[in-house]
Scaffold this active site. Structure first.
Site, PDB file in Angstrom:
ATOM      1  N   GLU A  88       0.813  -1.218   0.000  1.00 50.04           N
ATOM      2  CA  GLU A  88       0.000   0.000   0.000  1.00 50.04           C
ATOM      3  C   GLU A  88       0.847   1.268   0.000  1.00 50.04           C
ATOM      4  O   GLU A  88       0.481   2.265  -0.637  1.00 50.04           O
ATOM      5  CB  GLU A  88      -0.934  -0.004   1.220  1.00 50.04           C
ATOM      6  CG  GLU A  88      -2.078  -1.002   1.123  1.00 50.04           C
ATOM      7  CD  GLU A  88      -1.662  -2.440   1.413  1.00 50.04           C
ATOM      8  OE1 GLU A  88      -2.431  -3.364   1.097  1.00 50.04           O
ATOM      9  OE2 GLU A  88      -0.550  -2.632   1.960  1.00 50.04           O
ATOM     10  N   HIS A 158     -11.416  -6.234   8.134  1.00 49.16           N
ATOM     11  CA  HIS A 158     -12.215  -5.946   6.941  1.00 49.16           C
ATOM     12  C   HIS A 158     -13.491  -5.195   7.302  1.00 49.16           C
ATOM     13  O   HIS A 158     -14.509  -5.336   6.640  1.00 49.16           O
ATOM     14  CB  HIS A 158     -12.562  -7.242   6.196  1.00 49.16           C
ATOM     15  CG  HIS A 158     -11.367  -7.995   5.710  1.00 49.16           C
ATOM     16  ND1 HIS A 158     -10.681  -8.876   6.520  1.00 49.16           N
ATOM     17  CD2 HIS A 158     -10.717  -7.993   4.514  1.00 49.16           C
ATOM     18  CE1 HIS A 158      -9.668  -9.392   5.840  1.00 49.16           C
ATOM     19  NE2 HIS A 158      -9.669  -8.869   4.627  1.00 49.16           N
TER      20      HIS A 158
END
Length: 354
Positions: A88, A158
């Site tokens: 990322e 998540h």
């Protein structure tokens, strides 16, 4: 590209037939789209109109985990829609470089929970690039997309809602839509905005709602909250998934308590629309803010502080925050963690009876 304030249409044209006719007249033909399809449509529009635009991230060439980029590599080629390594920090760093070079960079972080390795690149590089160069250079063409919020079974990694972390960072904009029409218009606004933007997409809504969405590109202004329902007794403020809870709570409050609630979708977290919220609170005298993120340091605290400063003499009761708990996001206990309609209704009762 057409810029239209869709909130005017929704607020005053209650009959859906006339609303759709208005949309068609202003923005051309529409199609039934869910939220992920409206995101795809916005990305398709951008790639078609801007030859410099590129989309990149983990698995985006295959359509992405939630299928938001499906078909775009086949249509526009592997040089414009391509996968990246699972890094990322590298994804955002690459996006900054692309944007500084003058191209339009649309980066995808596969889940908002995994945006933290890119935190330094966003906060110390993207947000400060224009400032530290005295406006000689900027990366305003950078937009970062990320699926956001709880999904019913996501657990710790998540389900997170990290918008408050970035709301503390001048130099970027943070946007969260509630549905397909808003998702496309706000995403196109982020892409065309001359500041780096983070666009969080409520993943539980990707396939949950279908609306008539214009096929052609259009924008919805950033930093403008939308009054979804006018009321006189309590102001309810939320964004993303939680706005649908607030609308249900408003109906329950009217039916069970005879309380009239004004519902506001903030839409842009940074910079947020203080004027619309404060104007509503001056009218109602009461404010409830709700979000999924933990209550301590959540963005509800910033809204509460600002309203207390600006509207103190108009308040009839303490401002109420109904948010997630100060724990990691649970798995099997998710139904107890989220700020559901019953918790919000109890908060309204407390304010009315104060």
């Amino acid at each position: 590209m057409c810029q239209v304030s869709i909130k005017v249409c929704v607020r005053h044209l209650s009959d859906m037939f006339f609303f759709l006719a208005f949309i068609c007249e202003c923005l051309g033909p529409t199609q039934k789209m869910n939220l992920f399809q409206s995101v795809t449509s916005a990305l398709d529009n951008t790639l078609a109109s801007d030859p410099t635009a590129v989309i990149f991230g983990e698995d985006v060439a295959f359509g992405g985990v939630f299928r938001c980029t499906v078909g775009l590599r086949d249509k526009y080629g592997k040089d414009r829609v391509f996968n990246t390594p699972l890094c990322e920090q590298g994804i955002v760093g690459f996006g900054i470089g692309v944007a500084v070079a003058g191209a339009t960079a649309i980066a995808e972080i596969q889940f908002a929970d995994y945006i933290y390795p890119a935190f330094d690149q966003i906060v110390n590089e993207a947000a400060k690039y224009r400032y530290r160069s005295g406006n000689l250079f900027d990366c305003g063409n950078l937009t970062i997309r990320a699926p956001w919020g709880c999904v019913g079974h996501g657990s710790l990694y998540h389900s997170q809602s990290p918008e408050a972390f970035f709301a503390h960072c001048p130099g970027i904009k943070v946007v969260i839509p509630r549905g397909p029409v808003q998702a496309k218009g706000l995403l196109l606004s982020c892409i065309s905005d001359k500041n780096p933007c983070i666009f969080f997409e409520p993943k539980i809504l990707y396939r949950a709602a279908v609306e008539q969405v214009p096929v052609e590109p259009y924008t919805i202004p950033l930093s403008q909250a939308e009054v979804l329902q006018e009321g006189s007794d309590v102001t309810l403020v939320a964004w993303g998934t939680q706005i649908h809870v607030m609308r249900e709570v408003a109906n329950m409050a009217q039916e069970k308590l005879g309380v009239s609630c004004e519902v506001i979708d903030l839409q842009t977290i940074l910079p947020w629309d203080t004027e619309t919220v404060c104007k509503s609170v001056v009218k109602t005298g009461r404010l409830l803010i709700s979000h999924e993120a933990p209550i301590t340091g959540g963005f509800a605290a910033e809204i509460s502080s600002t309203v207390q400063e600006e509207c103190f003499l108009n308040l009839e009761a303490p401002i109420s925050r109904v948010c997630g708990y100060d724990t990691p996001f649970p798995h099997i206990f998710e139904p107890f963690y989220i700020p559901d309609k019953w918790k919000c209704l109890e908060a309204i009762k407390r304010m009315i009876n104060y």
